[in-house]
Each structure stands twice: as structure tokens, then as C-alpha cells.
Design an enzyme around this catalytic site. Sequence first.
Site, PDB file in Angstrom:
ATOM      1  N   HIS A 125       5.815   1.494   9.092  1.00  0.00           N
ATOM      2  CA  HIS A 125       5.911   0.986  10.460  1.00  0.00           C
ATOM      3  C   HIS A 125       6.706   1.919  11.370  1.00  0.00           C
ATOM      4  O   HIS A 125       6.554   3.122  11.326  1.00  0.00           O
ATOM      5  CB  HIS A 125       6.476  -0.429  10.470  1.00  0.00           C
ATOM      6  CG  HIS A 125       5.660  -1.421   9.710  1.00  0.00           C
ATOM      7  ND1 HIS A 125       4.295  -1.475   9.789  1.00  0.00           N
ATOM      8  CD2 HIS A 125       6.024  -2.392   8.831  1.00  0.00           C
ATOM      9  CE1 HIS A 125       3.840  -2.443   9.010  1.00  0.00           C
ATOM     10  NE2 HIS A 125       4.878  -3.004   8.414  1.00  0.00           N
ATOM     11  N   SER A 156       0.832  -1.196   0.000  1.00  0.00           N
ATOM     12  CA  SER A 156       0.000   0.000   0.000  1.00  0.00           C
ATOM     13  C   SER A 156       0.868   1.248   0.000  1.00  0.00           C
ATOM     14  O   SER A 156       0.498   2.275  -0.588  1.00  0.00           O
ATOM     15  CB  SER A 156      -0.927  -0.005   1.220  1.00  0.00           C
ATOM     16  OG  SER A 156      -1.771  -1.148   1.196  1.00  0.00           O
ATOM     17  N   ALA A 157       2.028   1.178   0.650  1.00  0.00           N
ATOM     18  CA  ALA A 157       2.954   2.305   0.644  1.00  0.00           C
ATOM     19  C   ALA A 157       3.381   2.638  -0.783  1.00  0.00           C
ATOM     20  O   ALA A 157       3.370   3.814  -1.192  1.00  0.00           O
ATOM     21  CB  ALA A 157       4.180   1.971   1.497  1.00  0.00           C
TER      22      ALA A 157
END
Length: 277
Positions: free
Chosen positions: A152, A108-109
Site C-alpha cells: 500500500h 499476496s505480498a
Amino acid sequence: MKIAFSPCPNDTFIFHAWVHGLIANAPKLDVTYADINITNHLATSPEGLDVMKISYATLPYVLSDYALIPCGGALGRGCGPLLLTAEDKLTAKDLIGKKIAVPSERSSAYLLFRLWLAEKVPQWTGEIVVMPFEQIMPAVRDGSIDAGLVIHEARFTFHQFALTEMVDLGHWWEEDTGLPIPLGAIIAKRSLDTDAIANWIRQSLAYAWKHPQASEAYILEHAQEMSMNVVKAHINLYVNNYSLDLGEEGYKAVLTLLDRAAQESILPSIEPKLLRS
């Protein structure tokens, strides 16, 4: 039941109780701890497990075989990926011809990065390098990579590598759409009782919130490079009400992301009804 999720604190926090047999009537879990790049590819292979944590960007490739579980994933605000450089004040056009590290081409990044590039530099050319996310910041710092897309706990630690935040892609997404950021999805084989799986995940999360110290040793075992302060910040950011239930806003965010990606010919289009069935 075979399951794969990352060793990151948000996943180990959510699944601790289920993994350790603390949820009544839930099946025993056979856990594979894997980087998101691994689970994204695992989900599209014949070796795909019963339940997996994947990127929302991989969802269109697996929806025919896997159902989206409306809990346990990563979706929220203020928690998007960052594009980092070793230089200050770079613009999107400065990335033309550069080498950029990403954690997965189906993450998704990376999808958010592609959508941002499509808006800022439609004719961008350069080199994309896939590498484990923990290797990205050292590579940018050491100059072997020009820019790095990080996820993260890197949000909390990139200053330790003397790096600069070029763009917060989550902030860009929220400003543009007004919606939370879809990052990681929990999926389960459609042949399974997906309602029961969702119920077990919610019970595991409820246990984690009620007994936050119970999972600390388990979390640190799989995130040994982090301090407890970083672990707690990570959990507080990525585990939220959307982890308990996507709700209408969560589903809207996911559909908006996937629709935009399909319009840019980045991802195949999906049948919206498959997100809820």
C-alpha cells in the site's frame, strides 16, 4: 449485503458510491473495514461475509464457496510489495536466519516473497512475524525486525523511516513473467448473483472516476494518517483498468501466480475454470 474491505484509499475510492447509496438498485451495504490479514482469515471461517476483499494468495482456500469477481480488486504494474531494511546493500543470502515481518501469511505480498526466496535462497531459514502493515516500518527502523515486507502507501512513505528498498517484488515479478501483479481480489458467495455484484462495483468505480472529489472526505476519514498527495498517489497506482475488468491478461497473471505457488508447494492447486465461474 455484508461486505468487508480495507480502509485503504483504493478500496474506499472504489466502493464510496455504493456504500453511500449512489448506485441505483444496489442493495444497502453493511461494511466491515478490516486489515487484509483479518479478511484473509475471515474468508476461510464460518463467519465469512457476502462480499470480501482478500489476497489472491488466499483464493485457493475459498474458491469452492466464493467466486472471484472480475473487478474492484488490486492488480497492476509498478505496484508490488517492497522488502525494506535499515541497512544498505543487503543480498538475499543476508536474510538467512533473520526476522522478517509480513502483513499476512496468506497475503499476496508474502506469496511473492516466498517465490522470490525460492529462486534466490531455496534453503532459506529464519523467522516470519505477522503484524499489521502500519507497524512494520517502525519495527524495522527500531531494529526489532531485520526486514519488513510492506504494501500500500508504504511505497510512498518508507523514506520517512530512513529505510532502504532491498527489492521491489513487483518489479521482480514483472521482469520474470511480463505480467501485471495480482494483489487483492474481490470475492462473493457463490449463492449470490455475482454478475449483479460485478455490475454494482463497476458502476461505483465509474462514479468515483467521474466525481473524484465526492469521495475525498470518506477516504480521509479511514486513512487519517495520510496526506492528500499520498492518497491521490495511492489511488492512481492501485485503481486502474484492471479494477474495472481483469481481462485476459489479468486472469493469466492470477493463474500464473497460483500455478507457481502450487508448483513450489506453497499453495494448494486450483481448477482454472473456477476462476471464471
